[in-house]
Write an enzyme that holds these catalytic residues in place. Sequence first.
Site, short mmCIF file in Angstrom:
data_model
loop_
_atom_site.label_atom_id
_atom_site.label_comp_id
_atom_site.label_asym_id
_atom_site.label_seq_id
_atom_site.Cartn_x
_atom_site.Cartn_y
_atom_site.Cartn_z
N TRP A 1 0.88 -1.16 -0.03
CA TRP A 1 -0.08 0.07 0.00
C TRP A 1 0.93 1.25 0.02
CZ3 TRP A 1 -4.24 -1.32 -2.06
CH2 TRP A 1 -4.91 -2.33 -1.50
N ASP A 3 -1.82 6.70 6.39
CA ASP A 3 -3.08 5.70 6.11
C ASP A 3 -3.12 4.90 7.27
OD1 ASP A 3 -4.26 3.71 4.87
OD2 ASP A 3 -3.00 3.21 3.29
N LYS A 28 -12.14 -2.14 6.92
CA LYS A 28 -11.32 -2.96 7.77
C LYS A 28 -12.00 -2.97 9.10
CE LYS A 28 -8.82 -3.22 4.13
NZ LYS A 28 -7.60 -2.46 3.72
C1 LIG Z 1 -7.03 -2.10 2.07
C2 LIG Z 1 -6.08 -0.92 2.31
C3 LIG Z 1 -6.14 0.08 1.27
C4 LIG Z 1 -6.69 -0.01 0.15
O1 LIG Z 1 -8.08 0.26 0.14
P1 LIG Z 1 -9.27 0.59 -0.94
O2 LIG Z 1 -10.55 1.16 0.13
O3 LIG Z 1 -9.59 -0.64 -1.38
O4 LIG Z 1 -8.64 1.75 -1.84
C5 LIG Z 1 -5.06 1.11 1.40
N1 LIG Z 1 -4.07 1.13 2.56
C6 LIG Z 1 -4.39 -0.07 3.39
C7 LIG Z 1 -3.20 0.04 4.58
C8 LIG Z 1 -5.13 -1.00 3.60
O5 LIG Z 1 -5.24 -1.96 4.10
#
Ligand SMILES: *Cc1c(COP(=O)(O)O)cnc(C)c1O
Length: 354
Positions: A99, A166, A190
């Site tokens: 990511w 993030d 998540k």
């Molecule tokens: C799942 C995830 C993403 C991607 O998220 P989307 O909503 O599918 O774009 C980005 N960063 C992390 C740390 C993730 O776990």
Amino acid sequence: MKKHNFYAGPSILSQFTLDKSVEAIRDFAGTGLSILEISHRSKEFQAVMDEAEQLFKELLDIPEGYRVIFLGGGASTQFCMVPYNLLNTKAAYLDTGTWANKAIKEAKLFGEVEVVGSSKADNYTYIPKGYAIPGDADYFHITTNNTIYGTEIREDYDVNVPLVADMSSDIFSRPVDVSKYALIYGGAQKNIAPAGVTFVIVKEDILGKVDRVIPTMLNYKTHVDKGSMFNTPPVFPIFAALQTLKWYKELGGVKVLQQMDEEKAAYLYDAIDSSKMFVGTVKPEDRSVMNICFVMKPEYQELEKAFLDFATSKGIVGIKGHRSVGGFRASTYNALPLESVKVLVEAMKEFENK
Ligand SMILES: *Cc1c(COP(=O)(O)O)cnc(C)c1O
């Protein structure tokens, strides 16, 4: 049979969130209409939006000067919105996995990117430390929880430039000192809601400083000014997110969630560490409490498929590791009960003894 849901995302939701969502799909707030078929500008939905922002602030103890907005596009759209809005000349990024890399790739479209640390050479099994961040960077970007590799930054860094994080997969798993961040974002699927909504916690005074023209929908200011109502927001996922936040509050807030999460993670890591057959993939000091990655020791490797089948027969779902790590990954998000972790550990022991 009861299922034990260890999926990495979309992932387990609390029964409370599911029940309230089903109720609102039938009849939302006594309107006689479904949450799926009502105007986002209705006073009933406006109340949901207001309360979601307010509760987000309350649970994370977000100081004055920050706004919480709810957008579409996933965390992946934030990989581009962050540099679009904040990168004038140069940004620093920490490379901790898939990511982080995707975020780096987008940032490069907008200016110079300095990757100040990377654990790529060791397949991202630890969090790089001891690097220097250039003082002239517009911001420093980190991925606090690396969902795929199972590493986590479980502290709030003190850095010399604005900090951007993030937190898709570990938001609400511990108290966060939001004052140390300029911006925090994440997909909700998540630890908060079904897929479809992305949260952004943004410090208002970091906006409006880049020279470029920003398209309306990709400009944070648009959504801050309109309270996430510039266009149709993801109405249902926001409703579901609010239910999860209410459930978090009822449980006692993030400190309680932190205790629960750390207890679950310790339970599983202890079982992995004392096993003859399984072994963790991450340096112990950087282990994630949300995504627990482990494999079989080389001499047992050919039994991985058999263990997956065995686990499935016990109602355990979603533990197949990501293809870049292999083996197993148990995601132990907030809504996952300790009981499910115990069932998994029991299955590991039983399999090992066979
Ligand atoms: C799942 C995830 C993403 C991607 O998220 P989307 O909503 O599918 O774009 C980005 N960063 C992390 C740390 C993730 O776990």
